[in-house]
Design a protein around this motif. Structure first.
Motif, PDB file in Angstrom:
ATOM      1  N   LEU A   1       0.823  -1.206   0.000  1.00 51.69           N
ATOM      2  CA  LEU A   1       0.000   0.000   0.000  1.00 51.69           C
ATOM      3  C   LEU A   1       0.861   1.261   0.000  1.00 51.69           C
ATOM      4  N   SER A   2       1.928   1.261   0.782  1.00 51.08           N
ATOM      5  CA  SER A   2       2.821   2.417   0.829  1.00 51.08           C
ATOM      6  C   SER A   2       3.581   2.577  -0.482  1.00 51.08           C
ATOM      7  N   PHE A   3       4.008   1.453  -1.056  1.00 52.57           N
ATOM      8  CA  PHE A   3       4.691   1.510  -2.349  1.00 52.57           C
ATOM      9  C   PHE A   3       3.768   2.005  -3.447  1.00 52.57           C
ATOM     10  N   ASN A   4       2.488   1.697  -3.332  1.00 50.23           N
ATOM     11  CA  ASN A   4       1.527   2.131  -4.342  1.00 50.23           C
ATOM     12  C   ASN A   4       1.425   3.652  -4.387  1.00 50.23           C
ATOM     13  N   VAL A   5       1.533   4.291  -3.218  1.00 49.16           N
ATOM     14  CA  VAL A   5       1.543   5.755  -3.172  1.00 49.16           C
ATOM     15  C   VAL A   5       2.783   6.284  -3.886  1.00 49.16           C
ATOM     16  N   MET A   6       3.922   5.645  -3.637  1.00 47.89           N
ATOM     17  CA  MET A   6       5.160   6.054  -4.319  1.00 47.89           C
ATOM     18  C   MET A   6       5.059   5.849  -5.824  1.00 47.89           C
ATOM     19  N   LYS A   7       4.370   4.792  -6.219  1.00 50.25           N
ATOM     20  CA  LYS A   7       4.197   4.516  -7.648  1.00 50.25           C
ATOM     21  C   LYS A   7       3.409   5.623  -8.320  1.00 50.25           C
ATOM     22  N   GLN A   8       2.423   6.174  -7.587  1.00 54.50           N
ATOM     23  CA  GLN A   8       1.610   7.249  -8.150  1.00 54.50           C
ATOM     24  C   GLN A   8       2.316   8.601  -8.083  1.00 54.50           C
ATOM     25  N   ASP A   9       3.192   8.764  -7.111  1.00 61.61           N
ATOM     26  CA  ASP A   9       3.915  10.028  -6.941  1.00 61.61           C
ATOM     27  C   ASP A   9       5.408   9.741  -6.934  1.00 61.61           C
TER      28      ASP A   9
ATOM     29  N   PHE B   1      -3.684  11.298  -0.411  1.00 65.78           N
ATOM     30  CA  PHE B   1      -4.723  10.729   0.445  1.00 65.78           C
ATOM     31  C   PHE B   1      -6.053  11.460   0.268  1.00 65.78           C
ATOM     32  N   GLU B   2      -5.963  12.731  -0.114  1.00 67.37           N
ATOM     33  CA  GLU B   2      -7.170  13.534  -0.314  1.00 67.37           C
ATOM     34  C   GLU B   2      -7.689  13.455  -1.741  1.00 67.37           C
TER      35      GLU B   2
ATOM     36  N   ALA C   1      -0.403   8.319   6.996  1.00 74.63           N
ATOM     37  CA  ALA C   1      -1.687   7.608   6.955  1.00 74.63           C
ATOM     38  C   ALA C   1      -2.177   7.293   8.365  1.00 74.63           C
ATOM     39  N   LEU C   2      -1.253   6.879   9.242  1.00 76.59           N
ATOM     40  CA  LEU C   2      -1.611   6.596  10.628  1.00 76.59           C
ATOM     41  C   LEU C   2      -2.088   7.850  11.333  1.00 76.59           C
ATOM     42  N   PHE C   3      -1.424   8.975  11.061  1.00 74.92           N
ATOM     43  CA  PHE C   3      -1.807  10.250  11.672  1.00 74.92           C
ATOM     44  C   PHE C   3      -3.239  10.606  11.295  1.00 74.92           C
TER      45      PHE C   3
ATOM     46  N   GLY D   1     -10.048   9.377  12.354  1.00 76.31           N
ATOM     47  CA  GLY D   1     -10.814   8.140  12.182  1.00 76.31           C
ATOM     48  C   GLY D   1     -11.109   7.817  10.736  1.00 76.31           C
ATOM     49  N   LYS D   2     -10.648   8.665   9.814  1.00 78.54           N
ATOM     50  CA  LYS D   2     -10.893   8.450   8.386  1.00 78.54           C
ATOM     51  C   LYS D   2      -9.800   7.563   7.787  1.00 78.54           C
ATOM     52  N   ILE D   3     -10.187   6.702   6.874  1.00 79.62           N
ATOM     53  CA  ILE D   3      -9.218   5.846   6.195  1.00 79.62           C
ATOM     54  C   ILE D   3      -8.623   6.604   5.018  1.00 79.62           C
ATOM     55  N   PRO D   4      -7.312   6.831   5.004  1.00 80.67           N
ATOM     56  CA  PRO D   4      -6.699   7.545   3.876  1.00 80.67           C
ATOM     57  C   PRO D   4      -6.891   6.793   2.570  1.00 80.67           C
ATOM     58  N   SER D   5      -7.045   7.538   1.500  1.00 77.06           N
ATOM     59  CA  SER D   5      -7.208   6.933   0.182  1.00 77.06           C
ATOM     60  C   SER D   5      -6.020   6.029  -0.128  1.00 77.06           C
ATOM     61  N   GLY D   6      -6.311   4.788  -0.545  1.00 73.95           N
ATOM     62  CA  GLY D   6      -5.253   3.835  -0.869  1.00 73.95           C
ATOM     63  C   GLY D   6      -5.004   2.819   0.227  1.00 73.95           C
TER      64      GLY D   6
END
Length: 307
Positions: free
Chosen positions: A26-34, A106-107, A271-273, A279-284
């Protein structure tokens, strides 16, 4: 009983590995997009090396910087403070860029490289103040090290334990400082309070226990070591150039692993923050991963706060 313990251990390890790999993906997927996220730590490393070279180059500074516990004085601590401050400033600046880029992702947005740089510039006063706080803490920890080197054996052990505990507590308490600066424009001490408040909302031990990126990084490093040994033996037969090539390849591999997982760690912390704060789940990400990473107190304690 022994068989049951063996089964519980293996189930736990299987679950831990599964969570670790899921968090990593999941964390790598964010890097893949950015992909520009990879640039920030590289720039931080380059600027840090230039800064150290600039600080070390003048001959009078080279004479001042002495790490001998018996001779170190006020002037040396001033120089060390400046070094700590400069390195903290560079690291914080580019970490703000990483957190801001992750925040936009995430937004549902897509921050460009220069947008993230400009955002970090807009937080420059907070970065300056936080760097001063970080440098001060670094000097305090250094002073404890110096005291330990001059103390007797029992005092030395006590001081080293104290220093280790203080360093660990500082690292945990300040884990969400940069997200606090990015999301809420908080000053250093307010950001520390916010970081601590976020930790208090969650069961802190689960942060350490379920922080799966550390396990995933360890596995990548272990795989690199296993692959490096036969590579080194094969290339060493070629001669000195083969040995040098193997060493360079090994160094590059471990640097890349550290760089990539360093970014992944910042992304996951952000994402944890978001999850712990709102209480919201970050996108991804998904709810199961976030809940395993941070068990709410209500999941561990009853409403009265007792088990």
């Amino acid at each position: 009983t022994r068989f049951l313990s063996w089964m519980v251990f293996h189930v736990f390890m299987a679950n831990a590995f599964s969570r670790s790999w899921e968090i990593t993906k999941l964390s790598f997927n964010v890097m893949k997009q950015d992909k520009e996220l990879l640039v920030f730590p590289i720039l931080a490393t380059i600027f840090s090396l230039f800064f150290i070279a600039a600080m070390m180059f003048p001959s009078f500074l080279a004479g001042l910087i002495s790490l001998d516990a018996q001779n170190i004085g006020i002037s040396e601590y001033v120089v060390l403070f400046l070094i700590y401050f400069g390195l903290a400033f560079i690291a914080t600046f580019f970490n703000v860029c990483v957190v801001y880029t992750a925040k936009k992702r995430f937004e549902g947005g897509n921050a460009t490289f220069w947008e993230s740089i400009n955002f970090a510039v807009s937080r420059i006063s907070l970065i300056f103040l936080w760097s001063a706080v970080s440098a001060t803490v670094g000097i305090i920890l250094r002073l404890i090290d110096e005291m330990a080197e001059r103390a007797g054996r029992s005092g030395q052990i006590l001081l080293y334990i104290t220093r280790s505990i203080l360093g660990m507590v500082w690292s945990i308490v300040t884990i969400f400082v940069i997200p606090g600066m990015v999301y809420y424009n908080l000053s250093p001490f307010d950001a520390i309070k916010k970081s601590f408040a976020v930790l208090k909302k969650t069961w802190g031990e689960s942060l350490i226990r379920y922080y799966g990126l550390g396990l995933a990084q360890f596995l990548f490093i272990l795989a690199g070591i296993i692959l490096f040994i036969p590579l080194f033996m094969a290339l060493s037969a070629v001669g000195i150039f083969g040995i040098m090539a193997a060493i360079i390849a090994g160094i590059l591999y471990f640097l890349i692993v550290m760089l990539v997982f360093g970014i992944a760690s910042q992304i996951f912390n952000t994402a944890l923050f978001v999850y712990a704060d709102s209480g919201k789940i970050p996108s991804g990400y998904n709810e199961e991963i976030m809940e395993h990473a941070f068990h709410r107190k209500s999941q561990v304690f009853g409403q009265s706060g007792t088990i």
